[in-house]
Design an enzyme around this catalytic site. Structure first.
Site, PDB file in Angstrom:
ATOM      1  CD  GLU A  47      -2.137  -1.662   2.350  1.00 57.36           C
ATOM      2  OE1 GLU A  47      -2.474  -3.303   1.612  1.00 57.36           O
ATOM      3  OE2 GLU A  47      -0.239  -2.148   2.798  1.00 57.36           O
ATOM      4  CB  VAL A  48       1.269   4.487  -2.005  1.00 59.95           C
ATOM      5  CG1 VAL A  48       1.666   6.025  -1.704  1.00 59.95           C
ATOM      6  CG2 VAL A  48       2.618   3.219  -2.463  1.00 59.95           C
TER       7      VAL A  48
END
Length: 306
Positions: A47-48
């Protein structure tokens, strides 16, 4: 906007180059949805996060979470890592950073409490899941076995059948009988695709969280998470799945009221050991609070050209 700053941190660890990697964009103003997705795909982390001003000034920020392929409503390590990054700033969009941060997310409000050393240095964070435990359909053992490339007999039914569980993001959760089987598990993408069509028809993003309990300490668990349909072959730490598991196991206790503290080790097989702390509270027969906590380590920072 021609460029944007980023910070990366390793989450659920105090040591760099272990735990779960996260990239945080502390000021994502001006980025389009397409740019956010492209940045997440470029990092190829699980994830970002993209931090935006809150819609309600009573909150700290509006946080959007992207995997390499899609935006998701909630996740554990992105919230812990984002709180850690913002907690080390003097302010967030002009407002002083306090000890408790409130993030607006698709799944709801996520509250994060900073963890500090005696000198005040922020070392991690604990978050509360935005939703109560919800359970989806039970899953046949054959499906789990095919997805993980393991024997059907290695899947334990002692505590519960494999089931979809969520405190903001759904996972198929299954207990294995021994550590050797957990170590041998390997995702079968074709089997995941079929399981997605059967059990997650709304998005086909079927993700599997396998765990094993230690007889000498049943609240110290080892786990692995596979999500190949989301370009995450294996995740070294999955706070949202850990929270769902903690809530599920607490819900199965005969006690009407209970507070359970779990320690979940994940990422060992990947060489990125993570330690996730989960505290689940049960009141009046219902699990009404799930806290997910851990330490973080800053790794690098820089600029992304757009």
């Amino acid at each position: 906007m021609n460029s944007v700053a980023y910070v990366t941190v390793d989450v659920f660890t105090s040591e760099r180059f272990s735990g779960n990697q996260l990239a945080v964009i502390p000021d994502a103003r001006g980025l389009t949805d397409a740019q956010m997705q492209n940045i997440a795909a470029e990092f190829r982390y699980s994830e970002v996060t993209f931090v935006l001003p809150p819609r309600d000034p009573a909150n700290t920020a509006h946080v959007r979470i992207f995997t390499p392929t899609m935006e998701i409503p909630f996740a554990g390590h992105p919230n812990v890592g984002t709180a850690f990054v913002l907690g080390r700033q003097r302010d967030v969009f002009g407002c002083p950073t306090g000890d408790v941060l409130r993030f607006e997310e698709k799944a709801g409000i996520v509250e994060a409490a900073l963890i500090r050393e005696a000198d005040g240095q922020v070392t991690g964070a604990g978050i509360f899941a935005p939703q109560r435990l919800s359970l989806g359909p039970q899953i046949d053992r054959e499906t789990i076995a095919h997805c993980a490339s393991i024997e059907v007999a290695a899947i334990s039914l002692a505590a519960h059948a494999p089931v979809i569980a969520s405190v903001g993001l759904p996972f198929a959760v299954a207990e294995l009988a021994d550590l050797e089987t957990l170590g041998k598990a390997c995702p079968n993408t074709a089997a995941f695709a079929e399981a997605g069509r059967r059990y997650s028809p709304e998005d086909d993003q079927f993700a599997l969280f396998l765990y094993m309990r230690q007889a000498e300490n049943p609240w110290h668990l080892r786990a692995r998470m596979f999500a190949p349909l989301d370009n995450v072959i294996e995740d070294p730490a999955t706070g949202s799945a850990s929270g769902a598991l903690g809530a599920l196991l607490t819900s199965l206790l005969p006690d009407t009221d209970a507070v359970v503290e779990l320690t979940i080790e994940q990422g060992v097989e990947m060489g990125r050991r993570s330690v996730i702390g989960v505290t689940a509270r049960k009141s009046g027969g219902q699990v009404d609070s799930i806290r997910i906590a851990g330490e973080c380590a800053t790794v690098m920072g820089g600029t992304i050209l757009l």
